[in-house]
Design a protein around this motif. Structure first.
Motif: not given
Length: 242
Positions: A2, A221-222, A224-225, A228-230, A242
């Motif tokens: 994150i 999920a994609e 959210a990722e 979160a950081w990408r 990651a």
């Protein structure tokens, strides 16, 4: 992983124990990296706060900094960008339009944003209500400028949707001292998901607020990722996997 793109370092101007609060909050919520501005720089003296933050950043591997710019002090801003950005410990620029009395639409802030664009780094800019539309206009008018709308307009988040769809170099982060139901979900459903970031306003606000708001959005999920950081890795050109 994150990444918190809207956090702070240093004491505030009211009674608050911040000793170790930033790292403790990061550990509690699994935040691997925080990008922070110095509170002294934001609310009082930008050059002094930037210098203090630079010294502290040399002691930590889990933080990067924002060079805080006061649009009404252009010479200070130019000097601080030249001094701090080449160190590799500062990832962008912070502009708080309210504390400096410099609306996004003002000539001073427009000039400061042009300076940021020339430096080639993103700017985190305080937005509230319809001011996020002014930021989109300034971004569209300034070649190469990339901006993060801090608080994504707060209670004016419908304006943030309009702003993000008007300029593809404008990013949104959700931290806000209130939590209107459906706010993050509505934004995520209406804008390009590659321009959504995660921010907490820590240590001013406990990260639980932003975490709860994002969790309540029920992102796939994609997405959210990406949030979160990408997306942050791409925007700030970070060497992180990651």
């Amino acid at each position: 992983m994150i990444i918190d793109v809207h956090a702070h370092w240093g004491p505030w101007f009211f009674t608050m124990d911040v000793a170790g609060a930033n790292l403790a909050a990061m550990d509690r919520y699994g935040i691997g990296l925080s990008i922070v501005s110095a509170t002294e720089a934001v609310i009082y003296d930008a050059p002094a706060g930037n210098r203090a933050l630079a010294r502290w950043l040399a002691t930590t591997e889990r933080h990067l900094g924002y060079v805080t710019v006061n649009p009404r002090r252009q010479a200070d801003a130019e000097r601080d960008l030249r001094e701090h950005l080449p160190t590799g410990k500062f990832a962008g620029v912070k502009i708080h339009t309210d504390y400096t009395g410099s609306p996004v639409s003002s000539p001073q802030t427009r000039e400061a944003l042009a300076m940021v664009a020339e430096a080639g780094v993103p700017a985190l800019v305080h937005t509230w209500g319809a001011t996020v539309l002014d930021l989109a206009e300034a971004c569209a008018d300034t070649p190469g400028l990339r901006v993060i709308a801090g608080h994504m307009g707060a209670d004016g988040y419908p304006y943030a949707i309009e702003a993000a769809n008007a300029c593809d170099r404008l990013y949104l982060e959700p931290c806000y001292s209130h939590a209107p139901a459906g706010r993050v979900a509505r934004v995520a459903a209406a804008v390009d998901r590659t321009r959504l970031l995660f921010g907490t306003d820590s240590t001013l606000i406990d990260p639980a607020s932003a975490f709860g708001a994002v969790a309540a959005a029920g992102l796939d999920a994609e997405t959210a990722e990406l949030v979160a950081w990408r997306n942050a890795v791409r925007l700030f050109d970070l060497d992180i996997t990651a």
